[in-house]
Design a protein around this motif. Structure first.
Motif, PDB file in Angstrom:
ATOM      1  N   UNK A   1     -10.212  12.326  38.401  1.00 55.85           N
ATOM      2  CA  UNK A   1     -10.514  11.511  37.239  1.00 55.85           C
ATOM      3  C   UNK A   1     -11.354  12.207  36.195  1.00 55.85           C
ATOM      4  N   UNK A   2     -12.570  12.634  36.582  1.00 54.78           N
ATOM      5  CA  UNK A   2     -13.486  13.218  35.605  1.00 54.78           C
ATOM      6  C   UNK A   2     -12.942  14.540  35.069  1.00 54.78           C
TER       7      UNK A   2
ATOM      8  N   UNK B   1     -12.092  15.032  31.229  1.00 52.77           N
ATOM      9  CA  UNK B   1     -12.883  16.028  30.508  1.00 52.77           C
ATOM     10  C   UNK B   1     -11.975  17.038  29.811  1.00 52.77           C
ATOM     11  N   UNK B   2     -10.914  17.456  30.487  1.00 58.93           N
ATOM     12  CA  UNK B   2      -9.959  18.364  29.845  1.00 58.93           C
ATOM     13  C   UNK B   2      -9.267  17.690  28.663  1.00 58.93           C
ATOM     14  N   UNK B   3      -8.977  16.387  28.800  1.00 60.80           N
ATOM     15  CA  UNK B   3      -8.396  15.634  27.683  1.00 60.80           C
ATOM     16  C   UNK B   3      -9.371  15.580  26.510  1.00 60.80           C
TER      17      UNK B   3
ATOM     18  N   UNK C   1     -15.345   6.900  28.389  1.00 62.85           N
ATOM     19  CA  UNK C   1     -14.907   6.747  29.781  1.00 62.85           C
ATOM     20  C   UNK C   1     -15.534   7.804  30.675  1.00 62.85           C
ATOM     21  N   UNK C   2     -15.546   9.075  30.226  1.00 61.40           N
ATOM     22  CA  UNK C   2     -16.092  10.139  31.075  1.00 61.40           C
ATOM     23  C   UNK C   2     -17.603  10.010  31.245  1.00 61.40           C
ATOM     24  N   UNK C   3     -18.312   9.584  30.200  1.00 60.02           N
ATOM     25  CA  UNK C   3     -19.764   9.389  30.333  1.00 60.02           C
ATOM     26  C   UNK C   3     -20.063   8.318  31.369  1.00 60.02           C
ATOM     27  N   UNK C   4     -19.366   7.197  31.273  1.00 64.08           N
ATOM     28  CA  UNK C   4     -19.580   6.107  32.231  1.00 64.08           C
ATOM     29  C   UNK C   4     -19.127   6.512  33.632  1.00 64.08           C
TER      30      UNK C   4
END
Length: 497
Positions: A247-248, A252-254, A410-413
């Protein structure tokens, strides 16, 4: 939930109390926390400036000393993630929404409405405004993250200690860190994490709402922001359920791809030559004047001390307050790298990339402002979208920005739920999904409540106030790290004999 520690329950209780107080007495909460912040800034501003310089000095010393060859893990360990994915995850956790939220706004404000030194609107103010933005988002903050992350990674992966802030202090205090004192430290770190992330979620929701309103006429208000947070909560919980390596990493790559596309879009659609020239000159100004900027305390009445309190000292406290969350996440994804690789990657690369980003968006905003369009009249969450209105392909740029904020959101959360899980399960590197989901719902709920009562300002003040006591913990972490590294280096030399 069998694996959770007492830190989980203590922090949950404190969060409920804080949210209730903020909800029932929002004006009093904002006033009291504001007064505390003003006192700390006025009285201990010099202290914040000195410790940040100290963290940079120690970070460079460790990176380029013999300690730099020590691996964060066992000697046979190698990095779990590629360099590109690793850097993408650093940005997703360490900067996230801030790049988009402040990318155009901060250089513009420092240049035209809230200049640090020179007369607002002058050519010198524009150069200084850009350089001070580099200063706020550059070496100092990333050294803060880096030293906390390095300490955690060294003790976690090299010395096989739990991934907890309290565990890094065992060389100084021994088994006392397993008692009430250690619990108190971990509770403070967990509290700072959930409220810091909730603030960012609130800011992100407000900016997404503003962008959708600008593009599609979506009503700006609590209901819209509640829907946005609800949708994103479902998305980041799905990501959290899939784990760190899926997921992360994928998100993150996105983020990285979207950021690169948006960056080059603004670079080539905006005033390209001016951007490149401004980057060169103002980055040189930053490097040349970093010592003077680092020790600036504006002691005299004509020195614009209010600006220093509102910006530089605020930022230093903000970076410190976020260090438990970001440091723990960076540590978790950095196993297998040498200390030298780690520190260069965490400090130098983000500083350069941030400078390029702010120079591109900030110079474009300055150019639009100088053309006769007053961007300073708009709230921060929609300023960037009004800047795009004066460029070609404005709709596409706005859509890209909203998408980037969404993925950063989304990635921060997602990263926060992972870190909160580590902090409340005795340092487990694989916290149970049930724990991550509880914390994910908790931080979204906090963000919703704060948006409803208008408590983001009080919350920010609370987090900044929490940075003051945590700064002493970080100092102890540095002392403990140096002690541990010295012992480890002697052990390595002895093993080679």
């Amino acid at each position: 939930m069998k694996r959770v520690s007492s830190v989980f329950y203590i922090t949950a209780a404190l969060i409920i109390i804080a949210v209730l107080l903020g909800s029932l007495f929002p004006e009093n909460a904002e006033r009291i926390t504001g007064e505390v912040n003003s006192f700390l800034s006025a009285t201990f501003g010099w202290y914040y400036m000195w410790i940040m310089v100290g963290f940079i000095s120690v970070s460079f010393f460790i990176a380029f000393s013999p300690y730099g060859k020590i691996r964060l893990g066992q000697d046979e360990d190698r990095p779990d993630f590629s360099t590109t994915s690793w850097i993408a995850m650093l940005f997703s956790a360490g900067l996230g929404i801030g790049l988009v939220f402040y990318g155009a706004a901060e250089p513009l404000l420092h240049s035209f409405s809230d200049a640090p030194v020179s007369e607002a609107g002058s050519d010198q103010a524009i150069k200084e405004g850009m350089a001070f933005t580099f200063f706020h988002w550059g070496l100092h903050g990333w050294a803060m993250y880096g030293i906390v992350a390095l300490t955690l990674a060294f003790f976690q992966f090299r010395k096989r200690e739990p991934g907890l802030i309290s565990a890094t202090l065992k060389p100084l205090f021994g088994d006392r860190m397993k008692g009430p004192a250690g619990k108190a430290i971990d509770v403070l770190a967990t509290f700072a994490t959930i409220f810091g992330v909730a603030t960012s979620l609130g800011l992100g929701a407000a900016q997404i709402n503003g962008g959708l309103s600008h593009l599609f006429g979506l009503e700006v208000g609590f209901i819209s922001q509640l829907i946005i947070i609800s949708i994103i909560t479902v998305l980041f919980l799905i990501s959290a359920w899939s784990g760190l390596s899926k997921g992360i990493r994928y998100l993150s790559n996105t983020n990285l791809i979207l950021a690169v596309v948006l960056f080059f879009g603004v670079l080539f659609i905006g005033p390209t030559l001016l951007i490149l020239n401004m980057l060169s000159e103002t980055f040189g100004y930053y490097v040349q004047n970093i010592l003077q900027m680092s020790f600036r305390t504006a002691p005299l009445g004509t020195d614009n001390r209010d600006w220093l309190d509102a910006w530089t000292i605020f930022y230093w406290a903000w970076w410190i307050s976020w260090a438990p969350f970001v440091g723990m996440f960076i540590a978790r994804v950095s196993r297998g790298r040498t200390i030298r690789q780690f520190m260069v990657g965490v400090m130098i690369v983000p500083t350069i990339i941030s400078a390029i980003w702010f120079a591109t968006f900030g110079t474009t905003a300055v150019s639009v402002q100088q053309s006769g369009v007053d961007l300073t009249q708009y709230p921060l969450e929609i300023l960037t979208f009004h800047m795009y209105d004066n460029l070609s392909f404005s709709f596409l740029l706005s859509l890209l920005s909203i998408s980037l904020i969404l993925t950063f959101f989304i990635t921060s959360a997602d990263s926060a739920t992972f870190v909160l899980g580590i902090q409340t399960t005795n340092g487990s590197l694989t916290p149970a999904n049930s724990v991550k989901i509880v914390w994910g719902l908790a931080q979204s709920s906090v963000a919703v409540v704060l948006l409803y009562v208008g408590g983001l300002t009080a919350l920010q003040n609370t987090i900044i106030a929490a940075a003051f006591p945590f700064s002493f913990i970080v100092i102890l972490m540095v002392v403990s790290l140096l002690k541990g590294l010295n012992k480890e280096l002697k052990l390595m030399k002895k093993q080679k004999i």
